[in-house]
Design a protein around this motif. Structure first.
Motif, mmCIF file in Angstrom:
data_model
loop_
_atom_site.group_PDB
_atom_site.id
_atom_site.type_symbol
_atom_site.label_atom_id
_atom_site.label_comp_id
_atom_site.label_asym_id
_atom_site.label_seq_id
_atom_site.Cartn_x
_atom_site.Cartn_y
_atom_site.Cartn_z
ATOM 1 N N LEU A 21 -9.191 6.299 -0.397
ATOM 2 C CA LEU A 21 -8.709 5.022 -0.906
ATOM 3 C C LEU A 21 -8.598 5.120 -2.421
ATOM 4 O O LEU A 21 -9.610 5.197 -3.122
ATOM 5 N N GLY A 32 -9.401 10.712 4.860
ATOM 6 C CA GLY A 32 -8.784 9.606 4.138
ATOM 7 C C GLY A 32 -9.416 9.333 2.790
ATOM 8 O O GLY A 32 -10.620 9.500 2.598
ATOM 9 N N TYR A 80 -4.399 6.306 0.455
ATOM 10 C CA TYR A 80 -3.947 4.919 0.486
ATOM 11 C C TYR A 80 -4.123 4.320 -0.903
ATOM 12 O O TYR A 80 -5.239 4.272 -1.423
ATOM 13 N N GLY A 85 -5.505 3.070 9.902
ATOM 14 C CA GLY A 85 -5.079 4.246 9.159
ATOM 15 C C GLY A 85 -4.878 5.463 10.055
ATOM 16 O O GLY A 85 -5.352 5.510 11.197
ATOM 17 N N HIS A 135 -8.426 -2.769 6.674
ATOM 18 C CA HIS A 135 -7.134 -2.420 7.270
ATOM 19 C C HIS A 135 -7.000 -0.913 7.439
ATOM 20 O O HIS A 135 -6.565 -0.429 8.495
ATOM 21 N N VAL A 136 -7.378 -0.170 6.421
ATOM 22 C CA VAL A 136 -7.286 1.298 6.469
ATOM 23 C C VAL A 136 -8.182 1.861 7.571
ATOM 24 O O VAL A 136 -7.781 2.755 8.326
ATOM 25 N N ILE A 179 0.861 -1.188 0.000
ATOM 26 C CA ILE A 179 0.000 0.000 0.000
ATOM 27 C C ILE A 179 0.892 1.231 0.000
ATOM 28 O O ILE A 179 1.625 1.482 0.965
ATOM 29 N N ILE A 203 1.319 4.990 0.505
ATOM 30 C CA ILE A 203 0.577 5.956 1.308
ATOM 31 C C ILE A 203 1.246 7.325 1.193
ATOM 32 O O ILE A 203 2.445 7.462 1.411
#
Length: 284
Positions: free
Chosen positions: A76, A74, A103, A139, A134-135, A61, A63
């Motif tokens: 994605l 955030g 991300y 995150g 997961h994020v 990933i 970032i």
């Protein structure tokens, strides 16, 4: 008489600009009428790469986030057939510089899939959902939801993530995509040209879609049909079409990059920033 006619035509033209604002969403009346230029937020960006290990894949990933301290919403970022190569990483950094923690998982590396694949592997949507989990759990962004932001085939993967996996109900705040593939890449040719993914009509997220007027015909047709259908059903979707540009305007680099590509990219980033900040409850 010629002077009167010319003055009347000028008045008619200026009046039509104001009246047609809803047909020309690129026209900024604050700039045109009052000379006010928008001033975007600009941040220096830092980037890292971490790996999400699942039972079936090791997913890197990429970032990117502002260097400055503070909380940022955030995003994605979901890639297309290129994967997350240096050109796409540039787009990720440009987005992060607007004030987001971005991300960008490389789903192909996680599955040992070569870049530019023809067929689509549906397991990638499951991997994307794992990344989202997961994020959300670990995150460093602000808030409990993120926006999905994609281009080309990533638009299909994020559509499936939102609708088929139903993450629009608990994890996603909005959908942003550049010239998305609005059809299953494995569908037969007539479906690619004359239909769009049925999931589009079940998406309830606020959506902002960008496309160039010179986009590939079969791809642009699907986008136009999907947006028209969603708008006809009252779904909150907006389509921005840029004149004079085609596919890849968000990452093409010199010598093939054009001035029109650059204008479209800057405008799209500004629009996407304001849009996502509204949906994520952050400041512009």
């Amino acid at each position: 008489m010629p002077y009167r006619l010319t003055a009347f035509m000028l008045w008619l033209f200026l009046s039509s600009l104001a009246a047609a604002d809803d047909r020309h969403d690129w026209l900024d009346l604050a700039w045109w009428s009052d000379g006010q230029l928008p001033v975007p937020s600009n941040y220096r960006v830092t980037s890292t790469t971490e790996t999400l290990t699942t039972d079936e894949a090791d997913i890197p990933i990429f970032i990117a986030r502002p260097e400055t301290e503070g909380e940022f919403p955030g995003v994605l970022f979901v890639h297309g057939r290129r994967g997350v190569d240096p050109l796409v990483q540039g787009h990720v950094r440009r987005l992060a510089a607007r004030g987001f923690v971005v991300y960008a998982p490389d789903l192909y590396i996680g599955r040992f899939i070569e870049v530019m694949p023809i067929e689509h592997d549906y397991v990638l949507e499951t991997d994307l959902n794992d990344v989202l989990e997961h994020v959300l759990a670990s995150g460093t962004h602000a808030g409990d939801r993120v926006c999905v932001y994609s281009h080309t085939r990533g638009g299909y993967k994020t559509l499936k993530l939102a609708v088929t996996l139903d993450r629009q109900s608990d994890a996603l705040a909005c959908y942003v995509s550049y010239y998305p593939h609005m059809q299953d890449p494995n569908a037969p040719e007539p479906m690619q040209v004359y239909r769009y993914a049925v999931e589009a009509d079940r998406m309830t997220l606020p959506a902002l879609i960008f496309v160039g007027e010179n986009e590939q015909y079969q791809r642009k047709r699907g986008i136009d049909m999907a947006v028209a259908s969603m708008q006809g059903r009252g779904l909150p979707v907006e389509l921005v079409t840029y004149p004079g540009v085609g596919r890849g305007f968000d990452f093409r680099e010199p010598p093939v990059r054009t001035f029109a590509d650059d204008l479209a990219t800057r405008d799209a980033l500004m629009r996407a920033t304001a849009f996502m900040n509204r949906q994520l409850g952050a400041g512009d």
